[in-house]
Design a protein around this motif. Structure first.
Motif, PDB file in Angstrom:
ATOM      1  N   ARG A 133       3.433 -15.073  11.144  1.00 36.16           N
ATOM      2  CA  ARG A 133       2.475 -16.156  10.925  1.00 36.16           C
ATOM      3  C   ARG A 133       1.520 -15.812   9.783  1.00 36.16           C
ATOM      4  O   ARG A 133       1.193 -16.662   8.952  1.00 36.16           O
ATOM      5  N   LEU A 134       1.085 -14.549   9.741  1.00 31.53           N
ATOM      6  CA  LEU A 134       0.194 -14.115   8.664  1.00 31.53           C
ATOM      7  C   LEU A 134       0.875 -14.195   7.299  1.00 31.53           C
ATOM      8  O   LEU A 134       0.216 -14.410   6.284  1.00 31.53           O
ATOM      9  N   GLN A 135       2.197 -14.023   7.276  1.00 35.70           N
ATOM     10  CA  GLN A 135       2.940 -14.106   6.016  1.00 35.70           C
ATOM     11  C   GLN A 135       3.251 -15.549   5.628  1.00 35.70           C
ATOM     12  O   GLN A 135       2.953 -15.968   4.507  1.00 35.70           O
ATOM     13  N   LYS A 136       3.835 -16.295   6.538  1.00 37.55           N
ATOM     14  CA  LYS A 136       4.382 -17.614   6.212  1.00 37.55           C
ATOM     15  C   LYS A 136       3.347 -18.733   6.269  1.00 37.55           C
ATOM     16  O   LYS A 136       3.357 -19.623   5.434  1.00 37.55           O
ATOM     17  N   VAL A 137       2.471 -18.702   7.240  1.00 34.64           N
ATOM     18  CA  VAL A 137       1.530 -19.800   7.442  1.00 34.64           C
ATOM     19  C   VAL A 137       0.193 -19.517   6.757  1.00 34.64           C
ATOM     20  O   VAL A 137      -0.267 -20.292   5.923  1.00 34.64           O
ATOM     21  N   ASN A 138      -0.427 -18.407   7.115  1.00 29.29           N
ATOM     22  CA  ASN A 138      -1.758 -18.086   6.589  1.00 29.29           C
ATOM     23  C   ASN A 138      -1.709 -17.501   5.180  1.00 29.29           C
ATOM     24  O   ASN A 138      -2.710 -17.532   4.476  1.00 29.29           O
ATOM     25  N   GLU A 139      -0.578 -16.917   4.827  1.00 27.25           N
ATOM     26  CA  GLU A 139      -0.386 -16.266   3.535  1.00 27.25           C
ATOM     27  C   GLU A 139      -1.467 -15.218   3.250  1.00 27.25           C
ATOM     28  O   GLU A 139      -1.997 -15.123   2.149  1.00 27.25           O
ATOM     29  N   GLU A 140      -1.789 -14.417   4.279  1.00 24.90           N
ATOM     30  CA  GLU A 140      -2.781 -13.354   4.142  1.00 24.90           C
ATOM     31  C   GLU A 140      -2.133 -11.982   3.998  1.00 24.90           C
ATOM     32  O   GLU A 140      -2.785 -11.025   3.593  1.00 24.90           O
ATOM     33  N   VAL A 141      -0.866 -11.879   4.385  1.00 24.68           N
ATOM     34  CA  VAL A 141      -0.138 -10.610   4.373  1.00 24.68           C
ATOM     35  C   VAL A 141       1.156 -10.807   3.580  1.00 24.68           C
ATOM     36  O   VAL A 141       1.765 -11.878   3.630  1.00 24.68           O
ATOM     37  N   GLY A 143       4.952  -8.855   2.739  1.00 26.64           N
ATOM     38  CA  GLY A 143       5.904  -7.804   3.049  1.00 26.64           C
ATOM     39  C   GLY A 143       6.606  -7.369   1.776  1.00 26.64           C
ATOM     40  O   GLY A 143       6.924  -8.199   0.921  1.00 26.64           O
ATOM     41  N   TYR A 144       6.837  -6.070   1.643  1.00 25.27           N
ATOM     42  CA  TYR A 144       7.432  -5.542   0.413  1.00 25.27           C
ATOM     43  C   TYR A 144       8.391  -4.420   0.764  1.00 25.27           C
ATOM     44  O   TYR A 144       8.078  -3.557   1.586  1.00 25.27           O
ATOM     45  N   VAL A 145       9.575  -4.442   0.127  1.00 23.87           N
ATOM     46  CA  VAL A 145      10.546  -3.371   0.312  1.00 23.87           C
ATOM     47  C   VAL A 145      10.325  -2.359  -0.805  1.00 23.87           C
ATOM     48  O   VAL A 145      10.504  -2.670  -1.980  1.00 23.87           O
ATOM     49  N   VAL A 146       9.909  -1.159  -0.421  1.00 18.72           N
ATOM     50  CA  VAL A 146       9.665  -0.090  -1.393  1.00 18.72           C
ATOM     51  C   VAL A 146      11.008   0.530  -1.757  1.00 18.72           C
ATOM     52  O   VAL A 146      11.784   0.889  -0.872  1.00 18.72           O
ATOM     53  N   PRO A 147      11.287   0.661  -3.063  1.00 18.43           N
ATOM     54  CA  PRO A 147      12.555   1.270  -3.468  1.00 18.43           C
ATOM     55  C   PRO A 147      12.708   2.682  -2.891  1.00 18.43           C
ATOM     56  O   PRO A 147      11.740   3.439  -2.817  1.00 18.43           O
ATOM     57  N   ASN A 148      13.891   2.993  -2.440  1.00 14.34           N
ATOM     58  CA  ASN A 148      14.247   4.290  -1.852  1.00 14.34           C
ATOM     59  C   ASN A 148      13.519   4.578  -0.533  1.00 14.34           C
ATOM     60  O   ASN A 148      13.433   5.725  -0.120  1.00 14.34           O
ATOM     61  N   LYS A 149      12.983   3.571   0.098  1.00 11.89           N
ATOM     62  CA  LYS A 149      12.344   3.712   1.413  1.00 11.89           C
ATOM     63  C   LYS A 149      13.015   2.730   2.362  1.00 11.89           C
ATOM     64  O   LYS A 149      13.426   1.639   1.966  1.00 11.89           O
ATOM     65  N   LYS A 150      13.094   3.101   3.599  1.00  4.29           N
ATOM     66  CA  LYS A 150      13.722   2.253   4.595  1.00  4.29           C
ATOM     67  C   LYS A 150      12.691   1.274   5.170  1.00  4.29           C
ATOM     68  O   LYS A 150      11.562   1.655   5.448  1.00  4.29           O
ATOM     69  N   GLY A 151      13.087   0.037   5.338  1.00  6.44           N
ATOM     70  CA  GLY A 151      12.237  -0.950   5.980  1.00  6.44           C
ATOM     71  C   GLY A 151      11.292  -1.662   5.028  1.00  6.44           C
ATOM     72  O   GLY A 151      11.290  -1.434   3.822  1.00  6.44           O
ATOM     73  N   ARG A 152      10.501  -2.522   5.605  1.00  2.00           N
ATOM     74  CA  ARG A 152       9.564  -3.352   4.860  1.00  2.00           C
ATOM     75  C   ARG A 152       8.148  -2.856   5.143  1.00  2.00           C
ATOM     76  O   ARG A 152       7.809  -2.523   6.266  1.00  2.00           O
ATOM     77  N   TYR A 153       7.335  -2.848   4.121  1.00  3.68           N
ATOM     78  CA  TYR A 153       5.939  -2.432   4.226  1.00  3.68           C
ATOM     79  C   TYR A 153       5.049  -3.661   4.058  1.00  3.68           C
ATOM     80  O   TYR A 153       5.337  -4.536   3.241  1.00  3.68           O
ATOM     81  N   TYR A 154       3.989  -3.712   4.843  1.00  4.29           N
ATOM     82  CA  TYR A 154       3.107  -4.875   4.842  1.00  4.29           C
ATOM     83  C   TYR A 154       1.718  -4.495   4.362  1.00  4.29           C
ATOM     84  O   TYR A 154       1.220  -3.411   4.644  1.00  4.29           O
ATOM     85  N   GLY A 155       1.115  -5.429   3.636  1.00  8.48           N
ATOM     86  CA  GLY A 155      -0.229  -5.213   3.144  1.00  8.48           C
ATOM     87  C   GLY A 155      -0.946  -6.530   2.948  1.00  8.48           C
ATOM     88  O   GLY A 155      -0.329  -7.606   2.966  1.00  8.48           O
ATOM     89  N   LEU A 156      -2.247  -6.445   2.744  1.00  5.70           N
ATOM     90  CA  LEU A 156      -3.043  -7.638   2.503  1.00  5.70           C
ATOM     91  C   LEU A 156      -2.689  -8.247   1.151  1.00  5.70           C
ATOM     92  O   LEU A 156      -2.303  -7.539   0.219  1.00  5.70           O
ATOM     93  N   LYS A 157      -2.841  -9.541   1.049  1.00  7.48           N
ATOM     94  CA  LYS A 157      -2.432 -10.275  -0.152  1.00  7.48           C
ATOM     95  C   LYS A 157      -3.120  -9.742  -1.405  1.00  7.48           C
ATOM     96  O   LYS A 157      -2.502  -9.649  -2.464  1.00  7.48           O
ATOM     97  N   ASP A 158      -4.393  -9.355  -1.299  1.00  8.17           N
ATOM     98  CA  ASP A 158      -5.110  -8.890  -2.490  1.00  8.17           C
ATOM     99  C   ASP A 158      -4.693  -7.484  -2.921  1.00  8.17           C
ATOM    100  O   ASP A 158      -5.175  -6.985  -3.934  1.00  8.17           O
ATOM    101  N   TRP A 159      -3.806  -6.846  -2.188  1.00 12.85           N
ATOM    102  CA  TRP A 159      -3.282  -5.538  -2.576  1.00 12.85           C
ATOM    103  C   TRP A 159      -2.069  -5.672  -3.509  1.00 12.85           C
ATOM    104  O   TRP A 159      -1.495  -4.683  -3.926  1.00 12.85           O
ATOM    105  N   PHE A 160      -1.674  -6.909  -3.803  1.00 12.03           N
ATOM    106  CA  PHE A 160      -0.460  -7.159  -4.572  1.00 12.03           C
ATOM    107  C   PHE A 160      -0.778  -7.868  -5.887  1.00 12.03           C
ATOM    108  O   PHE A 160      -1.752  -8.620  -5.987  1.00 12.03           O
ATOM    109  N   ASN A 161       0.067  -7.618  -6.882  1.00 13.37           N
ATOM    110  CA  ASN A 161      -0.012  -8.319  -8.161  1.00 13.37           C
ATOM    111  C   ASN A 161       0.561  -9.720  -7.990  1.00 13.37           C
ATOM    112  O   ASN A 161       1.202 -10.029  -6.978  1.00 13.37           O
ATOM    113  N   GLU A 162       0.372 -10.541  -9.007  1.00 15.26           N
ATOM    114  CA  GLU A 162       0.880 -11.918  -8.940  1.00 15.26           C
ATOM    115  C   GLU A 162       2.399 -11.977  -8.869  1.00 15.26           C
ATOM    116  O   GLU A 162       2.954 -12.938  -8.340  1.00 15.26           O
TER     117      GLU A 162
END
Length: 176
Positions: A133-141, A143-162
């Protein structure tokens, strides 16, 4: 004709909890009405037998004491301590100040709120739902797949570039 409700195993505890709470509210309302009638001096036995709905109704679960006070079950404090999972996720991400995997968020919830083993599956699903819900509806979080790492990592929207990639300061702090 009786109808059946199809509910998944993950949804069942939440649905049971909801209807149990609704039943408690209804029983409490009936007790309040009975107390008011008693204070107004209405004979409840006569009022009940003259009501057409009274023949089909069930007796209330609680009883009215002579003083007019009601007795009822107290709600479990364990359920009252639970946060809204979306708020918990946001607070946890802010406190960690780094990209986190969902497993870390779930473990923190289990530890912080002392979740019983029989409730862990439903809480885990609630956290997944809150994160979604935080990702799809509120757009506050995000998810990002880090290269050479397993799984998805989550962070706040302002931690990401455009472009959707994490800012360098957060990418350097990725947990192992």
């Amino acid at each position: 004709m009786a109808r059946s409700i199809l509910v998944s195993d993950a949804e069942l505890p939440e649905l049971q909890k909801f209807y149990h709470q609704e039943l408690e509210r209804a029983e409490q309302r009936v007790l309040e009405i009975k107390n008011t009638l008693q204070k107004l001096g209405v004979d409840q036995a006569k009022a009940r037998s003259s009501s057409p709905a009274a023949k089909d109704s069930l007796p209330p679960a609680g009883e009215v004491a002579a003083s007019g006070k009601t007795t009822r079950k107290k709600k479990s404090k364990k359920n009252q301590q639970r946060p809204r999972w979306g708020e918990f996720i946001l607070e946890y991400l802010r406190s960690q100040d780094q990209l986190m995997r969902v497993g870390s968020i779930i473990r923190e919830a289990f530890d912080q709120f002392d979740i019983a083993e029989d409730e862990q599956k439903s809480v885990e699903q609630a956290i997944y739902n809150g994160l979604n819900r935080l990702q799809k509806v509120n757009e506050e979080v995000i998810g990002y797949v880090v290269p050479n790492k397993k799984g998805r990592y989550y962070g706040l929207k302002d931690w990401f570039n455009e472009d959707g990639s994490p800012k360098e300061e957060f990418l350097d702090k990725v947990e192992d």
